[in-house]
Design a protein around this motif. Structure first.
Motif, mmCIF file in Angstrom:
data_model
loop_
_atom_site.group_PDB
_atom_site.id
_atom_site.type_symbol
_atom_site.label_atom_id
_atom_site.label_comp_id
_atom_site.label_asym_id
_atom_site.label_seq_id
_atom_site.Cartn_x
_atom_site.Cartn_y
_atom_site.Cartn_z
ATOM 1 N N UNK A 54 -23.648 -10.201 16.594
ATOM 2 C CA UNK A 54 -22.798 -10.460 16.643
ATOM 3 C C UNK A 54 -22.494 -9.281 17.057
ATOM 4 N N UNK A 55 -21.431 -8.812 18.737
ATOM 5 C CA UNK A 55 -21.095 -8.137 18.839
ATOM 6 C C UNK A 55 -19.921 -7.068 18.873
ATOM 7 N N UNK A 56 -19.103 -8.233 18.030
ATOM 8 C CA UNK A 56 -17.452 -7.874 17.935
ATOM 9 C C UNK A 56 -17.604 -6.340 16.872
ATOM 10 N N UNK A 57 -17.232 -5.216 16.354
ATOM 11 C CA UNK A 57 -17.061 -4.101 16.355
ATOM 12 C C UNK A 57 -18.886 -3.636 15.906
ATOM 13 N N UNK A 58 -19.400 -3.519 16.419
ATOM 14 C CA UNK A 58 -20.702 -3.753 16.275
ATOM 15 C C UNK A 58 -21.515 -2.442 17.555
ATOM 16 N N UNK A 59 -22.121 -1.333 16.986
ATOM 17 C CA UNK A 59 -23.146 -0.690 18.130
ATOM 18 C C UNK A 59 -24.317 -0.376 18.095
ATOM 19 N N UNK A 60 -24.667 -0.813 18.788
ATOM 20 C CA UNK A 60 -25.898 -1.699 19.292
ATOM 21 C C UNK A 60 -27.286 -0.481 20.004
ATOM 22 N N UNK A 61 -28.139 0.136 18.813
ATOM 23 C CA UNK A 61 -28.749 1.521 18.988
ATOM 24 C C UNK A 61 -29.445 2.047 20.493
ATOM 25 N N UNK A 62 -28.687 2.942 20.955
ATOM 26 C CA UNK A 62 -29.048 3.396 22.039
ATOM 27 C C UNK A 62 -30.947 4.235 21.667
ATOM 28 N N UNK A 63 -31.371 4.255 20.389
ATOM 29 C CA UNK A 63 -32.307 4.271 20.299
ATOM 30 C C UNK A 63 -33.868 3.014 20.406
ATOM 31 N N UNK A 64 -33.276 2.332 20.135
ATOM 32 C CA UNK A 64 -33.870 0.655 20.050
ATOM 33 C C UNK A 64 -34.616 0.703 22.104
ATOM 34 N N UNK A 110 -30.800 -7.833 1.333
ATOM 35 C CA UNK A 110 -30.018 -7.243 0.443
ATOM 36 C C UNK A 110 -29.577 -5.548 0.112
ATOM 37 N N UNK A 111 -31.259 -4.873 0.788
ATOM 38 C CA UNK A 111 -31.780 -3.469 0.567
ATOM 39 C C UNK A 111 -31.663 -2.576 1.344
ATOM 40 N N UNK A 112 -31.163 -3.529 2.974
ATOM 41 C CA UNK A 112 -31.542 -2.441 4.435
ATOM 42 C C UNK A 112 -32.613 -2.330 4.548
ATOM 43 N N UNK A 113 -33.238 -1.429 5.635
ATOM 44 C CA UNK A 113 -35.044 -1.123 5.849
ATOM 45 C C UNK A 113 -34.656 0.276 6.194
ATOM 46 N N UNK A 114 -36.104 -0.008 5.728
ATOM 47 C CA UNK A 114 -36.722 1.592 5.085
ATOM 48 C C UNK A 114 -37.675 1.823 6.660
ATOM 49 N N UNK A 115 -37.908 1.399 7.813
ATOM 50 C CA UNK A 115 -38.610 1.579 8.770
ATOM 51 C C UNK A 115 -37.848 1.471 10.055
ATOM 52 N N UNK A 116 -37.746 2.282 10.835
ATOM 53 C CA UNK A 116 -37.260 1.901 12.484
ATOM 54 C C UNK A 116 -38.108 2.549 13.712
ATOM 55 N N UNK A 117 -38.230 1.356 14.527
ATOM 56 C CA UNK A 117 -38.943 1.883 15.596
ATOM 57 C C UNK A 117 -37.760 2.008 16.662
ATOM 58 N N UNK A 118 -38.249 3.453 17.172
ATOM 59 C CA UNK A 118 -37.150 4.532 18.212
ATOM 60 C C UNK A 118 -38.105 4.622 19.336
ATOM 61 N N UNK A 119 -37.045 4.863 20.368
ATOM 62 C CA UNK A 119 -38.114 5.221 21.651
ATOM 63 C C UNK A 119 -37.809 6.660 21.572
#
Length: 299
Positions: free
Chosen positions: A273-283, A202-211
């Motif tokens: 859940x793809x409904x109303x969701x944006x998949x990050x192009x940076x993944x 419930x606290x979000x994320x603090x790190x992302x792996x990006x292209x």
């Protein structure tokens, strides 16, 4: 009673509550023992036929060789979303690129498109019980992102440090990704079962792996930092053979190394859940022309 009602009964209202409250839940009996054995047998055949990727055979003699190997590893990983590829444990090759351990004991995982190209895995991924779980959780248009067979080899199956799956599979808004982690053998505290911090989703994320931008190396990088977690807060989640753990994309989890004499084979996949969701192009993982993310629900 329709078959859809019975498959939705696989997950009770209490299970749903636990999943929403803790960020994970263990459900027994998704697969029969025989179905587990069939998946493991098929993986054994895949490994028998495996061609070891070239970059694994590069011998370390110069810094340039090491760079080539690192680059090869990265290319091989980042283009694996629509393929079946092989990822090895550390230290299983000698400096000539030959196996130091039996081939079947060398792998960390095979991924990431078993669900698309391997009929037995596809059948399990789209099974009535799996679809029933998604419906029970109210998912409108779930798609399958990726799948993996994880070996957790006896004695050398490495530790997986605390992380959140959404670090690697980021969506806007968050909370749209769920892992389904199926134990094909008993997963115990001794052979490296999962551990969770209940309620940490419930606290979000603090790190992302990006292209990284095209033409730069490394191909992926991390933004932000993994938080320090209190080891005392982790709770073990052992699973019997055939059971499944549902894993919220934001719940913090880890697994210890496998110091036992037993493997801990798992088939796991992620749905969104793809409904109303944006998949990050940076993944790192992106749908391709060959393999758009397939719909979970079959008509």
């Amino acid at each position: 009673m329709s078959s859809e009602e019975t498959t939705m009964d696989f997950m009770s209202d209490r299970d749903v509550q636990k999943y929403l409250q803790d960020g994970y839940v263990v459900l027994d009996g998704l697969l029969t023992s025989r179905e587990c054995d069939e998946l493991r047998q098929r993986m054994s055949e895949i490994v028998d036929q495996m061609d070891v990727p070239e970059h694994c055979r590069i011998t370390f003699s110069t810094y340039h060789d090491e760079q080539l190997k690192t680059q090869g590893n990265a290319d091989y990983f980042i283009t694996s979303g629509d393929k079946i590829r092989f990822f090895f444990e550390k230290g299983v090759f000698d400096d000539k690129g030959e196996f130091l351990v039996p081939k079947h004991r060398s792998l960390n995982k095979v991924g990431h498109a078993l669900h698309a190209y391997e009929p037995l895995y596809k059948k399990v991924t789209h099974s009535p019980k799996v679809q029933g779980v998604a419906r029970k959780l109210g998912l409108v248009n779930p798609v399958i992102l990726q799948s993996m067979f994880i070996f957790k080899q006896p004695g050398i199956g490495g530790e997986v440090t605390p992380h959140q799956d959404a670090t690697f599979l980021y969506t806007e808004p968050l909370g749209r990704v769920m892992g389904m982690w199926i134990a094909l053998e008993d997963a115990t505290v001794n052979n490296g079962c999962l551990w969770f911090i209940p309620g940490s989703h419930n606290s979000g994320i603090s790190r992302r792996m990006v292209r990284t931008p095209p033409g730069t190396f490394p191909l992926t990088d991390f933004t932000g930092r993994e938080q320090e977690y209190d080891a005392e807060k982790f709770v073990a989640a052992p699973v019997k053979k055939g059971g499944v753990v549902l894993i919220d994309g934001e719940v913090v989890h880890r697994s210890a190394e496998n110091t036992s004499e037993d493997s801990r084979h798992v088939y796991t996949f992620h749905i969104m859940e793809s409904q109303d969701t944006r998949w990050s192009p940076e993944n790192w993982l992106q749908p391709t022309e060959d393999l758009p993310f397939p719909a979970l629900y079959t008509k």
